[in-house]
Design an enzyme around this catalytic site. Structure first.
Site, PDB file in Angstrom:
ATOM      1  N   THR A  42      61.830  79.804  87.559  1.00  0.00           N
ATOM      2  CA  THR A  42      60.703  78.880  87.491  1.00  0.00           C
ATOM      3  C   THR A  42      59.916  79.022  86.192  1.00  0.00           C
ATOM      4  OG1 THR A  42      59.467  80.488  88.804  1.00  0.00           O
ATOM      5  CG2 THR A  42      60.450  78.648  89.980  1.00  0.00           C
TER       6      THR A  42
ATOM      7  N   LYS B 139      48.935  91.290  87.318  1.00  0.00           N
ATOM      8  CA  LYS B 139      48.080  90.199  86.867  1.00  0.00           C
ATOM      9  C   LYS B 139      47.127  90.719  85.787  1.00  0.00           C
ATOM     10  CE  LYS B 139      49.527  86.954  89.653  1.00  0.00           C
ATOM     11  NZ  LYS B 139      50.205  85.739  89.130  1.00  0.00           N
ATOM     12  N   THR B 140      47.042  90.006  84.683  1.00  0.00           N
ATOM     13  CA  THR B 140      46.137  90.373  83.601  1.00  0.00           C
ATOM     14  C   THR B 140      45.147  89.229  83.385  1.00  0.00           C
ATOM     15  OG1 THR B 140      47.466  89.371  81.837  1.00  0.00           O
ATOM     16  CG2 THR B 140      48.049  91.617  82.522  1.00  0.00           C
TER      17      THR B 140
ATOM     18  N   HIS C 243      59.209  90.885  89.692  1.00  0.00           N
ATOM     19  CA  HIS C 243      60.665  90.874  89.883  1.00  0.00           C
ATOM     20  C   HIS C 243      61.289  92.254  89.682  1.00  0.00           C
ATOM     21  CE1 HIS C 243      60.096  86.487  88.708  1.00  0.00           C
ATOM     22  NE2 HIS C 243      60.685  86.418  89.880  1.00  0.00           N
TER      23      HIS C 243
ATOM     24  N   LYS D  47      54.026  80.933  99.494  1.00  0.00           N
ATOM     25  CA  LYS D  47      53.309  79.938  98.695  1.00  0.00           C
ATOM     26  C   LYS D  47      52.440  79.073  99.595  1.00  0.00           C
ATOM     27  CE  LYS D  47      55.248  81.160  94.837  1.00  0.00           C
ATOM     28  NZ  LYS D  47      55.695  82.445  95.325  1.00  0.00           N
TER      29      LYS D  47
ATOM     30  N   GLN E  71      69.669  78.948 100.049  1.00  0.00           N
ATOM     31  CA  GLN E  71      69.783  80.386  99.814  1.00  0.00           C
ATOM     32  C   GLN E  71      70.737  81.025 100.807  1.00  0.00           C
ATOM     33  OE1 GLN E  71      66.221  82.575  98.908  1.00  0.00           O
ATOM     34  NE2 GLN E  71      67.046  84.483  99.734  1.00  0.00           N
TER      35      GLN E  71
ATOM     36  N   ASP F 220      58.861  89.121 101.406  1.00  0.00           N
ATOM     37  CA  ASP F 220      58.657  87.707 101.711  1.00  0.00           C
ATOM     38  C   ASP F 220      59.972  86.943 101.824  1.00  0.00           C
ATOM     39  OD1 ASP F 220      59.280  87.938  99.023  1.00  0.00           O
ATOM     40  OD2 ASP F 220      57.824  86.461  98.332  1.00  0.00           O
TER      41      ASP F 220
ATOM     42  N   ARG G 118      55.513  73.719  94.894  1.00  0.00           N
ATOM     43  CA  ARG G 118      55.605  73.871  93.445  1.00  0.00           C
ATOM     44  C   ARG G 118      55.980  72.549  92.800  1.00  0.00           C
ATOM     45  NH1 ARG G 118      58.946  79.468  92.351  1.00  0.00           N
ATOM     46  NH2 ARG G 118      58.253  80.615  94.164  1.00  0.00           N
TER      47      ARG G 118
ATOM     48  N   LYS H 160      47.589  91.817  94.165  1.00  0.00           N
ATOM     49  CA  LYS H 160      48.859  91.785  93.440  1.00  0.00           C
ATOM     50  C   LYS H 160      48.778  92.596  92.157  1.00  0.00           C
ATOM     51  CE  LYS H 160      51.295  87.579  94.794  1.00  0.00           C
ATOM     52  NZ  LYS H 160      51.844  86.288  94.304  1.00  0.00           N
TER      53      LYS H 160
ATOM     54  N   HIS I  56      58.830  88.223  85.628  1.00  0.00           N
ATOM     55  CA  HIS I  56      57.588  88.976  85.489  1.00  0.00           C
ATOM     56  C   HIS I  56      57.708  90.303  86.224  1.00  0.00           C
ATOM     57  CE1 HIS I  56      56.566  87.797  89.595  1.00  0.00           C
ATOM     58  NE2 HIS I  56      56.758  86.534  89.247  1.00  0.00           N
TER      59      HIS I  56
END
Length: 432
Positions: free
Chosen positions: A41, A236-237, A49, A83, A177, A198, A87, A233, A46
């Protein structure tokens, strides 16, 4: 091979399995083929993963064969798991570019040329793209009871949200999947799927489909989602996600994230993400507990992870940048590196002509950079030994700055005291 399940267990990478009693023995019998999927995506994976990626890496080191599946087909739909809203659908061209970029990152973590256990990289668009709609419904869709699909937590949670709901497109994701698992079993004898917690519903759907279509027993295992000790999470920055691609998160920014990790989170991350064994991790954590101010555990984690993802060169650049921020003299760096190191530091642009002739007076430089409210204050800072050019102390108020004082192509770094920085940027020469 006999130790892989216990290895994953002590590292706390096992959240659920579809067969707690038999899976450890099954894994110990012979080399197995396992897979994890990654939807493209974005043009980079990131840090979230990394959990599944490191599991694949550990399986390969234990003698098993990993498959990294990049979802060129499933990425066109978007996984609804976890989610709260649907998306945006990506174009085929965008997905193709993302897949190519992700492949580079996967090759840093997995060995694709080591004999029978060489990793495989596959794209599910290669087989899903050949299906016609009616053909897929007949061959796959008829084996999915709708009541079972509705009972999946990922689906139920979305349907219970009045303002969100779920489109038929997303509802179909589970079928795609699930068929991936069957296809990988047919073509590569893949019998185990791993993923985040998830993904439990999608994984068990694939196992059910294989049982209905092929009368075989496949297995599933999930790992925890990557969260901090406070439940939020990780990764995250302020500028967004912590990406694995250096173009999106520089090695310096990546390194700094782990250096600044909270003490409560560093031991789990050493287990999750490094190749250090149990004894070494315990020793690092024990030394850190004795002297937490030295941040040994964070520095070890940052070093191991940055080397793994960005290579020795990336680690060296990140460490050099860190040293610069804490006072090391600046030389042989680029404008881009200085941008990363001093992203939050005030700056001012001046004409490059100011460096010509007699050069830029250090007093003017300190004042115009905002490090002194007046030229008188600038003089006092300099004479008291608190002025630095490129982290080199300047004590002479008569000092003039010229082109040789540039730290990079166009930047001079000024400092007042220990931590107050400012940048002077010098544009092109003015036309006369």
């Amino acid at each position: 091979m006999s130790n892989i399940f216990s290895e994953l267990t002590w590292r706390r990478l096992v959240n659920q399995t579809t067969d707690d009693d038999n899976l450890p023995k099954w894994l110990a019998e012979k080399p197995r083929t396992i897979y994890a999927g990654f939807d493209p995506t974005a043009e980079s994976l990131h840090v979230g993963h990394l959990m599944a990626l490191m599991i694949l890496r550990r399986f390969q080191k234990a003698g098993h064969r990993p498959i990294a599946l990049v979802g060129g087909a499933t990425g066109m739909i978007g996984d609804p798991s976890g989610k709260s809203e649907e998306r945006n659908l990506l174009s085929v061209d965008t997905l193709r570019e993302n897949v190519a970029a992700i492949e580079t990152q996967l090759r840093r973590l997995l060995d694709f040329d080591c004999g029978p256990r060489s990793a495989l990289l596959v794209n599910n668009y290669d087989w899903m793209g050949r299906f016609g709609y009616l053909e897929f419904l007949r061959e796959v869709g008829k084996h999915f009871p709708v009541n079972v699909m509705l009972a999946k937590e990922s689906v139920r949670n979305r349907l219970e949200r009045d303002e969100a709901g779920m489109s038929y497109t997303e509802f179909s994701y589970m079928l795609l999947q699930a068929y991936d698992f069957v296809h990988l079993y047919d073509h590569y004898d893949c019998e185990l799927q791993v993923g985040g917690s998830d993904q439990w519903g999608n994984i068990t759907a694939g196992i059910d489909l294989a049982r209905r279509l092929r009368s075989v027993q496949l297995y599933g295992m999930t790992c925890p989602l990557l969260t901090k000790s406070d439940g939020t999470k990780m990764g995250k920055t302020e500028s967004g996600a912590l990406w694995l691609a250096p173009e999106r998160t520089s090695p310096y920014q990546f390194y700094q994230y782990w250096i600044n990790l909270d003490d409560a989170d560093v031991a789990p991350c050493l287990r999750f993400f490094t190749d250090l064994d149990r004894e070494e991790i315990d020793a690092v954590v024990a030394r850190h507990a004795d002297r937490p101010e030295q941040r040994e555990a964070q520095r070890r984690l940052a070093g191991e992870l940055t080397r793994l993802l960005h290579g020795p060169e990336g680690l060296a650049a990140a460490q050099q940048a860190t040293d610069i921020f804490f006072g090391a003299e600046i030389h042989e760096v680029s404008d881009a590196q200085l941008e990363q190191i001093f992203a939050d530091v005030p700056s001012r642009e001046l004409a490059r002509d100011r460096l010509s002739g007699e050069g830029l007076w250090i007093v003017d430089a300190m004042h115009e950079a905002g490090l002194a409210r007046s030229k008188g204050e600038a003089r006092r800072i300099i004479t008291q030994g608190g002025a630095y050019v490129n982290n080199h102390r300047v004590a002479d108020v008569n000092t003039r700055l010229g082109p040789a004082d540039l730290a990079s192509q166009s930047v001079i770094v000024l400092r007042s005291g220990k931590k107050k920085y400012a940048l002077l940027r010098f544009g092109p020469l003015a036309e006369h």
